[in-house]
Design an enzyme around this catalytic site. Sequence first.
Site, PDB file in Angstrom:
ATOM      1  NE  ARG A 147      49.665  13.594  60.387  1.00  0.00           N
ATOM      2  CZ  ARG A 147      49.451  13.022  59.208  1.00  0.00           C
ATOM      3  NH1 ARG A 147      48.535  12.023  59.163  1.00  0.00           N
ATOM      4  NH2 ARG A 147      50.121  13.062  58.220  1.00  0.00           N
ATOM      5  CB  CYS A 185      42.170  12.389  63.947  1.00  0.00           C
ATOM      6  SG  CYS A 185      41.064  11.823  62.523  1.00  0.00           S
ATOM      7  CD  GLU A 211      46.679  13.520  64.420  1.00  0.00           C
ATOM      8  OE1 GLU A 211      46.503  12.256  64.288  1.00  0.00           O
ATOM      9  OE2 GLU A 211      46.355  14.561  64.088  1.00  0.00           O
TER      10      GLU A 211
HETATM   11  C1  LIG Z   1      38.671  20.415  62.015  1.00  0.00           C
HETATM   12  C2  LIG Z   1      40.032  19.869  61.960  1.00  0.00           C
HETATM   13  C3  LIG Z   1      40.486  18.889  61.091  1.00  0.00           C
HETATM   14  C4  LIG Z   1      41.872  18.575  61.259  1.00  0.00           C
HETATM   15  N1  LIG Z   1      42.322  17.736  60.390  1.00  0.00           N
HETATM   16  C5  LIG Z   1      43.633  17.224  60.366  1.00  0.00           C
HETATM   17  C6  LIG Z   1      44.031  16.677  59.132  1.00  0.00           C
HETATM   18  O1  LIG Z   1      43.258  16.312  58.272  1.00  0.00           O
HETATM   19  N2  LIG Z   1      45.298  16.247  59.447  1.00  0.00           N
HETATM   20  C7  LIG Z   1      46.192  16.599  60.272  1.00  0.00           C
HETATM   21  O2  LIG Z   1      47.433  16.156  60.293  1.00  0.00           O
HETATM   22  N3  LIG Z   1      45.700  17.309  61.426  1.00  0.00           N
HETATM   23  C8  LIG Z   1      44.619  17.667  61.265  1.00  0.00           C
HETATM   24  N4  LIG Z   1      44.014  18.328  62.394  1.00  0.00           N
HETATM   25  C9  LIG Z   1      44.662  18.857  63.377  1.00  0.00           C
HETATM   26  C10 LIG Z   1      45.601  20.044  63.154  1.00  0.00           C
HETATM   27  O3  LIG Z   1      44.858  20.711  62.226  1.00  0.00           O
HETATM   28  C11 LIG Z   1      47.177  19.824  63.125  1.00  0.00           C
HETATM   29  O4  LIG Z   1      47.507  19.306  64.148  1.00  0.00           O
HETATM   30  C12 LIG Z   1      47.824  21.262  63.063  1.00  0.00           C
HETATM   31  O5  LIG Z   1      49.256  20.842  62.383  1.00  0.00           O
HETATM   32  C13 LIG Z   1      47.795  21.837  64.231  1.00  0.00           C
HETATM   33  O6  LIG Z   1      48.696  23.064  63.859  1.00  0.00           O
HETATM   34  P1  LIG Z   1      48.255  24.252  64.907  1.00  0.00           P
HETATM   35  O7  LIG Z   1      49.072  25.579  64.509  1.00  0.00           O
HETATM   36  O8  LIG Z   1      47.037  24.562  65.222  1.00  0.00           O
HETATM   37  O9  LIG Z   1      49.067  23.818  66.288  1.00  0.00           O
HETATM   38  P2  LIG Z   1      48.811  23.899  67.753  1.00  0.00           P
HETATM   39  O10 LIG Z   1      47.539  23.084  67.902  1.00  0.00           O
HETATM   40  O11 LIG Z   1      48.632  25.353  68.120  1.00  0.00           O
HETATM   41  O12 LIG Z   1      50.045  23.235  68.456  1.00  0.00           O
HETATM   42  C14 LIG Z   1      50.123  21.834  68.440  1.00  0.00           C
HETATM   43  C15 LIG Z   1      51.247  21.428  68.752  1.00  0.00           C
HETATM   44  O13 LIG Z   1      52.569  22.051  68.010  1.00  0.00           O
HETATM   45  C16 LIG Z   1      53.187  22.507  68.877  1.00  0.00           C
HETATM   46  N5  LIG Z   1      53.624  23.708  68.029  1.00  0.00           N
HETATM   47  C17 LIG Z   1      52.775  24.782  67.018  1.00  0.00           C
HETATM   48  N6  LIG Z   1      53.442  25.399  66.680  1.00  0.00           N
HETATM   49  C18 LIG Z   1      54.801  25.450  66.799  1.00  0.00           C
HETATM   50  C19 LIG Z   1      56.005  26.080  66.359  1.00  0.00           C
HETATM   51  N7  LIG Z   1      56.030  27.201  65.596  1.00  0.00           N
HETATM   52  N8  LIG Z   1      57.210  25.639  66.790  1.00  0.00           N
HETATM   53  C20 LIG Z   1      57.123  24.449  67.596  1.00  0.00           C
HETATM   54  N9  LIG Z   1      56.110  23.725  68.107  1.00  0.00           N
HETATM   55  C21 LIG Z   1      54.791  24.103  67.643  1.00  0.00           C
HETATM   56  C22 LIG Z   1      52.485  23.041  70.059  1.00  0.00           C
HETATM   57  O14 LIG Z   1      53.290  23.642  71.009  1.00  0.00           O
HETATM   58  C23 LIG Z   1      51.675  21.826  70.140  1.00  0.00           C
HETATM   59  O15 LIG Z   1      52.615  20.885  70.910  1.00  0.00           O
HETATM   60  C24 LIG Z   1      42.628  18.859  62.229  1.00  0.00           C
HETATM   61  C25 LIG Z   1      42.006  19.880  63.155  1.00  0.00           C
HETATM   62  C26 LIG Z   1      40.705  20.116  63.158  1.00  0.00           C
HETATM   63  C27 LIG Z   1      40.371  21.305  64.342  1.00  0.00           C
END
Ligand SMILES: Cc1cc2nc3c(=O)[nH]c(=O)nc-3n(C[C@H](O)[C@H](O)[C@H](O)COP(=O)(O)OP(=O)(O)OC[C@H]3O[C@@H](n4cnc5c(N)ncnc54)[C@H](O)[C@@H]3O)c2cc1C
Length: 306
Positions: free
Chosen positions: A161, A209, A296
């Site tokens: 992660r 999570c 996380e």
């Molecule tokens: C229902 C649900 C289920 C999930 N299941 C999983 C799972 O099975 N496995 C898992 O790993 N995660 C899971 N997650 C968490 C989430 O999906 C991941 O962490 C995902 O990678 C977040 O991506 P995001 O684009 O929404 O990032 P955001 O939530 O918008 O941002 C998260 C972080 O990444 C940074 N970020 C975003 N985009 C960029 C970019 N372009 N450049 C640099 N930094 C950036 C942000 O600044 C922040 O620090 C789940 C979430 C939910 C709501």
Amino acid sequence: VARVVELEIRRNAPIPTWFGVGGGADRLVEVREEEVVRHVLEADARARVLGDGANLLVDDDGVGEIVLAMKSLRRVEWLEDGRVVVQAGADLGGLVSQAVRRGLGGIEGLAGIPATIGGAVRMNAGGTWGQIADVVEQVHGYARDGSPVSFAREQIPFGYRRSGLEEIVITRVELRLSPGNPDQLRARMRHVMEIKKGQQPLAAPSAGCCYKNPVVSRDLADERGEIGKAGQRIPAGLLIDRCGLKGLRVGKAVVSERHANFLIPEKGATARDLISLMEEVEARVFMRLGVRLEREVVVWSRHVGY
Ligand SMILES: Cc1cc2nc3c(=O)[nH]c(=O)nc-3n(C[C@H](O)[C@H](O)[C@H](O)COP(=O)(O)OP(=O)(O)OC[C@H]3O[C@@H](n4cnc5c(N)ncnc54)[C@H](O)[C@@H]3O)c2cc1C
């Protein structure tokens, strides 16, 4: 020839997150071309990056730094040999379905993870069925001073992660997928989704999570028996559950009864309720089991300590 890049700056803009609570941005820029990122970083090196908001909790009074909203940067270019070049704001779920349709494997195990590609790479999203690092070839973006950077896969210190790319704004990623049978890939994708639906409270708002699964430094047990052995990665949800914290509540935020690593805001919850609940969970798990949970979920706040 110098090109003028127009910045669409919105003031007092909401920050949409999957938690569905929390404040907005004093200033938010919708990124529609990669160059915009450089201009914004030159103006404010501390700019924050918003993907799909699926792993993000924003404090109730929002944030002061410019927020770069990435979801409009979503071009996807399929190359001949299984490679695909994806802009950071593209939707991971859409990419997974498209890849499966094209008979390209390697990311079907990431089905059901809400994310932009940039957010997925930054977090090295994944789980039991693989992680995005498995297919990353190149990452392009900007350093905090606005200079363009590119990293080949071997240069990126991917871990559980994490990507080590915390200081980079990712704008474009190249993935390498491998040929597969579309029907088999689709079946695998559905299988993953079914298992998740059975285990996780996916209908409720959350950020998935809340905690990383920690590696513990000594054998852990309680009156109910063994919890895990030294050196093992143990599900954070199991630790929280064994401390009896399912259903624990602060204000309108509650630890899910279904999966203890999911913190759920009920109707009327504030971001502070969730932050206080996290602090309570962390304190109790530490007192009871001596394990420090690492978040996380990313918390954005203007207050010291966050
Ligand atoms: C229902 C649900 C289920 C999930 N299941 C999983 C799972 O099975 N496995 C898992 O790993 N995660 C899971 N997650 C968490 C989430 O999906 C991941 O962490 C995902 O990678 C977040 O991506 P995001 O684009 O929404 O990032 P955001 O939530 O918008 O941002 C998260 C972080 O990444 C940074 N970020 C975003 N985009 C960029 C970019 N372009 N450049 C640099 N930094 C950036 C942000 O600044 C922040 O620090 C789940 C979430 C939910 C709501």
